[in-house]
Design an enzyme around this catalytic site. Sequence first.
Site, PDB file in Angstrom:
ATOM      1  N   HIS A  25      12.345   8.377  25.722  1.00  0.00           N
ATOM      2  CA  HIS A  25      12.794   9.483  26.440  1.00  0.00           C
ATOM      3  C   HIS A  25      11.454  10.507  26.586  1.00  0.00           C
ATOM      4  O   HIS A  25      10.344  10.045  26.156  1.00  0.00           O
ATOM      5  CB  HIS A  25      13.558  10.607  25.772  1.00  0.00           C
ATOM      6  N   CYS A  26      11.248  11.198  27.740  1.00  0.00           N
ATOM      7  CA  CYS A  26      10.420  11.832  28.132  1.00  0.00           C
ATOM      8  C   CYS A  26      10.667  13.447  27.975  1.00  0.00           C
ATOM      9  O   CYS A  26      11.530  13.774  27.038  1.00  0.00           O
ATOM     10  CB  CYS A  26       9.775  11.568  29.664  1.00  0.00           C
ATOM     11  N   ALA A  27      10.032  14.499  28.909  1.00  0.00           N
ATOM     12  CA  ALA A  27      10.325  15.727  28.223  1.00  0.00           C
ATOM     13  C   ALA A  27      12.029  16.378  28.855  1.00  0.00           C
ATOM     14  O   ALA A  27      12.514  16.913  28.234  1.00  0.00           O
ATOM     15  CB  ALA A  27       9.553  16.902  29.154  1.00  0.00           C
ATOM     16  N   ARG A  29      14.318  13.410  30.525  1.00  0.00           N
ATOM     17  CA  ARG A  29      15.136  12.434  30.865  1.00  0.00           C
ATOM     18  C   ARG A  29      15.189  11.218  29.771  1.00  0.00           C
ATOM     19  O   ARG A  29      14.181  10.887  29.074  1.00  0.00           O
ATOM     20  CB  ARG A  29      14.428  11.381  32.105  1.00  0.00           C
ATOM     21  N   VAL A  69      16.862  16.884  25.931  1.00  0.00           N
ATOM     22  CA  VAL A  69      16.972  15.534  25.814  1.00  0.00           C
ATOM     23  C   VAL A  69      16.669  14.710  24.722  1.00  0.00           C
ATOM     24  O   VAL A  69      17.168  13.463  24.102  1.00  0.00           O
ATOM     25  CB  VAL A  69      15.731  14.897  26.865  1.00  0.00           C
TER      26      VAL A  69
END
Length: 465
Positions: A25-27, A29, A69
């Site tokens: 995951h990113c910030a 998504r 997320v």
Amino acid sequence: MKYVEMSKQVLEHVGGVDNLNYVEHCATRLRLHYNNEKLINEEALKGIENTLGVIKKAGQVQIIIGPNVNEAYNDFLEVSGWKEGQNNEAGSAKEAEEPQKMSFMNYLNKFGNFMAAVFMPIVPALIAGGIILAVKNLLINYFGLDMESGTAVIIDAIFNAAFTFLPVYLGFTMARRLKMEPILGAVLGALLVSSNISGQEGLSFLGIGIPAVDYSTSVLPVMLGVGLMYFVDKFFKKVIPEIVIYFLKPLLTMIIVVPITLIVLGPIGTLLSDYVGSGITTLMSTIGGLAMPVFAVAYPYMVMFGLDKAIMPIGFNSVATIGYDPAIMVMGFISNLCIGGSALAAATSIKNDKAKKGMIVSSGVTALCGVTEPAFYGALITRPKILIGTAIGAASAGLVAGIFGLKSYIMGGTPGLFTAMFFIDNQGGLGNLFLAAIVGIVGVVVSYISCRIIISRTKSTEKAE
């Protein structure tokens, strides 16, 4: 576990855990790398509760969640049973996939996805370290805090823990992304920043001189070293007998990788870092007034295609080499505020649907704080004319930022109102922060007014027709 039901549905519509080969995951998504595109039901994914949108590209499905997320990621791991380091690439789903023709954009997307996996996990540490340093400088300059006090020393220690050991964190995350033992990447980074190596004169290995280089806060040297480690590790996996591979492979890998990194790759990476930093400084000091408006206007679409992650290393490198970032965080700050202003303009034009209006207001405020996906995908992209107003605001604010040289002294996170302290300089000066405030006001106000005018004229045209 708020995202349990969402995770079950996502897992079902991506073809099950056997169709996944990497989960991250990113910030904002959840990023699911798949084996077989035929098993992905994109339309079904778009209708899942607690998601804000779906993007499918370059062998990856991105489920837009928002600031929560990490919670969604943990729930997905719990539901799916996916384990970090798991590798399904050789599964039957992979064999069913037809080979795809790779274009330039495919390669660019893959590069951006890779950089997101390397840099995003360390962003919280950098935010904490950078903001607490800004707080310390404010306390010393304006509230009389003694520079030698225990409070100041501890704050400095937190900052140094976040930034000085950046090569350690990068070594770990990059090795993990390359599906090696992450601790070996961390060991290489720790070696580079150790007091016995970093900045030391007169070192040699087997009679070969080692250049004296300060590796603290550096980016490229450890990335080049871990890149070499990937190929060495891959080779030893093939040739070392399984009975001794657990002991022998790490030893031989480090014996080969460390000297080459110290003698060749580290100095080259440092030199390239210096050139990149100097190039960006020259660009922004000469044509910043022209370049920044273009960057700020383009940034939302870079985020849409994931290209913002591909340019993140430039910002990290700038902070490490010249002490500030004059481009990446600045364009993100401008763009995110303009998206927020545009969403608020769209919301205030709605008269009869209170629920929809409230939703868009919420997404606009969230965008002002740095998370733009809800506003961009939920309110703006379906109203393309409004995006013209967003571009006008971004160009206006970018012009001000470029002419007067706005800088961010911290790299990381989602730039917005909550990261305004990134613009306090390293000595605690507030001049750059005041400039950021002016740039932000210009961006929000111009975007809001432009969008309202566009909405008004659009409605007038529709009535006339």
